[in-house]
Design a protein around this motif. Structure first.
Motif, PDB file in Angstrom:
ATOM      1  N   THR A 160      -0.931   3.323   9.300  1.00  0.00           N
ATOM      2  CA  THR A 160      -2.351   3.703   9.564  1.00  0.00           C
ATOM      3  C   THR A 160      -1.601   4.646  10.138  1.00  0.00           C
ATOM      4  N   PRO A 161      -2.094   6.152  10.286  1.00  0.00           N
ATOM      5  CA  PRO A 161      -2.305   7.560  11.505  1.00  0.00           C
ATOM      6  C   PRO A 161      -2.360   7.897  12.251  1.00  0.00           C
ATOM      7  N   GLY A 217       0.674  -1.730   0.187  1.00  0.00           N
ATOM      8  CA  GLY A 217      -0.625   0.176   0.334  1.00  0.00           C
ATOM      9  C   GLY A 217       0.830   1.497   0.284  1.00  0.00           C
ATOM     10  N   MET A 218       1.863   1.327   0.852  1.00  0.00           N
ATOM     11  CA  MET A 218       2.758   1.994   0.626  1.00  0.00           C
ATOM     12  C   MET A 218       4.047   2.208   1.031  1.00  0.00           C
ATOM     13  N   GLN A 267       2.895   1.288  11.657  1.00  0.00           N
ATOM     14  CA  GLN A 267       3.256   0.229  10.324  1.00  0.00           C
ATOM     15  C   GLN A 267       2.404  -0.759  10.840  1.00  0.00           C
ATOM     16  N   THR A 268       1.512  -1.213   9.644  1.00  0.00           N
ATOM     17  CA  THR A 268       0.206  -2.770  10.575  1.00  0.00           C
ATOM     18  C   THR A 268       1.100  -3.524   9.083  1.00  0.00           C
ATOM     19  N   PHE A 278       1.158  10.060   9.417  1.00  0.00           N
ATOM     20  CA  PHE A 278       2.280   9.022   9.186  1.00  0.00           C
ATOM     21  C   PHE A 278       3.572   8.058   9.439  1.00  0.00           C
ATOM     22  N   LEU A 279       3.696   9.149  10.439  1.00  0.00           N
ATOM     23  CA  LEU A 279       5.540   8.807  10.898  1.00  0.00           C
ATOM     24  C   LEU A 279       6.064   8.895  12.178  1.00  0.00           C
TER      25      LEU A 279
END
Length: 127
Positions: free
Chosen positions: A117-118, A46-47, A104-105, A80-81
């Motif tokens: 996930t934000p 996804g990212m 991170q999931t 996100f970071l």
């Protein structure tokens, strides 16, 4: 009137990551304002993380200075970071920057793509 709470530092660097970035920037042929870090959509999970040299600080960049290194965080990537530690690891077959991210999931098998996930308001307050 209450004074505003200090903002949490979005990212931090390990000594190894800071040393590696300083080494790279020391060999640059032109002045570099910092290293811009962000995320982009893509990959099987996804990212993926992005890193690039920045000639200047953009008006909305989140500026993080840690261990003598200036990171410029893309404003779209801050949530996100948040809480991420950037490391530099050398293994038998590879060397590279690694992001230890509490948001991170999951990650793909190759390690190039992640699901993020934000950070919520509560986790931002905890840092």
């Amino acid at each position: 009137m209450a004074s505003p709470r200090p903002r949490p530092q979005v990212m931090r660097l390990t000594d190894a990551a800071a040393t590696r970035i300083k080494d790279i920037l020391g060999k640059a042929e032109k002045p570099i304002a910092g290293v811009r870090v962000g995320v982009k959509n893509g990959g099987c999970a996804g990212m993926s993380y992005t890193m690039e040299y920045a000639d200047s600080v953009a008006p909305h960049d989140e500026v993080v200075e840690d261990k003598g290194v200036k990171l410029l965080i893309d404003p779209k990537a801050v949530l996100f970071l948040l809480g991420t530690e950037m490391d530099f690891r050398v293994d038998k077959l590879s060397a590279g920057f690694v992001f230890n991210n509490p948001n991170q999931t999951s990650a793909c098998g190759c390690g190039e793509s992640v699901a993020l996930t934000p950070a919520s308001g509560e986790s931002a307050d905890a840092h």
